[in-house]
Design an enzyme around this catalytic site. Sequence first.
Site, PDB file in Angstrom:
ATOM      1  N   ASN A 153     -28.888  16.854  47.025  1.00 26.98           N
ATOM      2  CA  ASN A 153     -29.172  15.469  46.622  1.00 26.98           C
ATOM      3  C   ASN A 153     -29.553  14.613  47.827  1.00 26.98           C
ATOM      4  O   ASN A 153     -28.852  13.676  48.204  1.00 26.98           O
ATOM      5  CB  ASN A 153     -27.969  14.857  45.910  1.00 26.98           C
ATOM      6  CG  ASN A 153     -27.476  15.743  44.793  1.00 26.98           C
ATOM      7  OD1 ASN A 153     -26.849  16.757  45.030  1.00 26.98           O
ATOM      8  ND2 ASN A 153     -27.806  15.369  43.573  1.00 26.98           N
ATOM      9  N   ASP A 157     -15.708  18.391  48.573  1.00 28.32           N
ATOM     10  CA  ASP A 157     -16.589  17.411  47.935  1.00 28.32           C
ATOM     11  C   ASP A 157     -16.867  16.273  48.914  1.00 28.32           C
ATOM     12  O   ASP A 157     -16.791  15.097  48.569  1.00 28.32           O
ATOM     13  CB  ASP A 157     -15.975  16.880  46.634  1.00 28.32           C
ATOM     14  CG  ASP A 157     -16.974  16.056  45.830  1.00 28.32           C
ATOM     15  OD1 ASP A 157     -18.177  16.284  45.990  1.00 28.32           O
ATOM     16  OD2 ASP A 157     -16.543  15.182  45.059  1.00 28.32           O
ATOM     17  N   HIS A 205     -22.333  20.944  37.900  1.00 24.87           N
ATOM     18  CA  HIS A 205     -21.439  19.783  37.936  1.00 24.87           C
ATOM     19  C   HIS A 205     -21.239  19.394  36.484  1.00 24.87           C
ATOM     20  O   HIS A 205     -22.165  18.915  35.846  1.00 24.87           O
ATOM     21  CB  HIS A 205     -22.102  18.657  38.729  1.00 24.87           C
ATOM     22  CG  HIS A 205     -21.345  17.372  38.706  1.00 24.87           C
ATOM     23  ND1 HIS A 205     -20.153  17.217  39.371  1.00 24.87           N
ATOM     24  CD2 HIS A 205     -21.582  16.185  38.104  1.00 24.87           C
ATOM     25  CE1 HIS A 205     -19.701  15.987  39.184  1.00 24.87           C
ATOM     26  NE2 HIS A 205     -20.549  15.341  38.417  1.00 24.87           N
TER      27      HIS A 205
END
Lengths: 316, 430
Positions: free
Chosen positions: B100, B311, B185
Amino acid sequence: MAIYKNLKAVKKIQNHLLGIQDLSFSEVMHILNEAKKFISLNKSSSKKIDILRGKTQINLFFEPSTRTQSSFELAGKRLGADVMSMNIVNSAIKKGETLIDTAMTLNAMHPDIIVVRHQDSGAPNLLSQKVNCAVINAGDGRREHPTQALLDALTIINRRGKIEGLKIAICGDILHSRVARSNIYLMNMLGAEVNVVAPKTLLPHSVDRLGVKIFNDMKKGLDNCDIVMMLRLQNERMEGSFLPSPREYYEYFGLTPDKLAMAKKDALIMHPGPMNRGVEIDTNLADDINRSVIREQVELGVAVRMACLKIFCKKI
Amino acid sequence: MKKKYLINARIIDPKNKMDEKGGLIITEKGKIEAVGKNVNTSNIPSNVEKIDLQNKILIPGLVDMRVFVGEPGYEYKENFRTLSNAALSGGVTSVVSMPNTLPVIDNVSMVDFLKRRGRDKSRINIFPAASLTKNTDGEHMTEFGLLKRKGIAAFTDGTKTIQNPQLMSRIMSFASQSESLIMQHAEDSVLSKGGLINDGEISTRLGLQGIPALAEKIIVERDLSFLEEYFCRYHISQVSSEKTITVIRKAKKEGKIFTAGVSINNLSLNENDIGDFKTFLKLSPPLRTEYDRLSLIEGLNDGTIDVIVSDHKPEDEESKRLTFAQATTGAAGVETLLPLALELFHNKSIKLDRLIACLTSNPAKILKINKGSLDIGNDADLCLLDINKPWVVKKNDLKSKSKNTPIENRKLQGQIIMTFVKGEVAFERF
């Protein structure tokens, strides 16, 4: 009020009025007692006193508001403060300024009190961390609207003398309502039994954990109630479909004479306004001077806000 | 490089079921030559470079399967150099970087760029993930075969979920031909629309719109159904709720082959920690109830969950100093991953070897990379830790470019002393 008479006002620990959840019982009683003193002042011909003379109050409204904003404005002016109302809906935020920057800008002008309404829950909390004046929450997202709950409490006390032991039904769009949340906390704190009446789609998760009984059948929920608090259907906050139609909602959850008949004979009708007549409340009931205290709520709202301004303005 | 002899350590290597006092020999090329109790002062030459590890614990360098790097596009949040420093101070020697970025890692030329930058600027091993769909648009699949051939370790839309079931089934079907790893996800975007935190009592009290646990469960159930028809290497990036744990446990029991991860945040925090609108705890998946947290630990213990990830999502202060609704999602965590995970060992939630397996050998096995173990011949990527050392997390001490730690001021027990990459000391804490 008799039972609270001996209770002395305790020195406040809060600097800001962010929500009922942050207030103690004695703080609430102090605000209500102060507010009562202003009721008669507001009815007299000379309505202005000068306890906040020289103080600056900024009303910072990020959401459109008629009654709350004018109520706060009037309250400040009657106490002698210099009041500035800012509608941010169309100004700085549109230019990309963040809430904190707006707050810092205003803070540099040395206000004594900022009254804020914001569409995001928690915005007044954030603001209060960044300014060195008192912050009063005039409604944030769906979290709290403390002065509304306080004025509702004052209205009930004014009519019934007390709240303890009363059975109060809060009906309608609980999910999107900050008024409902503040009232649930406050009425519970003051010793009322609280029923929540709503369609299942308009109930927030685990609302029973806030100490209320849940009803999906309005007649059962209103059974033997002393107070019927109606809420506005907040269509502007609804994303997607929560209800089949206003007609279906009115049929099952609108306050009509036959449903009201389940409540006590002298049960009072309340509504924080603005009302959707014919959607959540029968128009004749809304105007019934024997039952509806809706206009009185507005009237006492000014007194409650005067009390809040006085108490919290002094703090810092 | 000279040959190194590491001695006097407690060596834990879950893959080789090793937990013993001993040492480790690193060759001139930075590979592991020997490991275990046979490596000790009595049988090594006296005139070589010896490092006495003083009975600290030596484990394989950590493999973190979910890390966001700001390059390209968001260099002000994190670049390869700062990420590398942060990771090394946390004992992490290999990361899977999320796609991303701006632009998204969705084509072969981006991979070249990434590998070059990673090689030049970072000292850790970067295993780039590419997106499942072009520009993570959720509509057009990327070139799995070509990208994998370029060295892409896994495919994921990162912060996004493939919502379209038809596309998901086709992705699983097509990607299986190249044996590509798919990491989902799991969050239904319609059910979670506008949601900010876990849907529950806290969201009701804070007046924040909730994200129901069902939004996660539904996607997992859907994908596991597809897995029956379209078998592929499938991994659920992060599980957050008891509901999903139950689904995964049942599916694994039935013999379905797939893996699942959990964020250290969901293992160590719950929704109550959000307190007075702390935006640093606005995470995806959201922090859920204590009951959910405990069930995640149970899932970790019984093998329902395979890996723990940090994360790590660095965000600059400006994007967090906003109202909760406006603030961005994510927390920095790569350098506190292991110390925070050790809290679970110290409070007896999980055994040490299992914990380390979830941070080293398990992710390596899922990714099919030669990392996360002390196999002879592997790169000597190592982490030396003092398991009892107490310390307090201070955001200004963090090496990451962004300081959005969710555990500011948390008292932790256990700290990384040294990190080796390819046999070199890449980090040392004095």
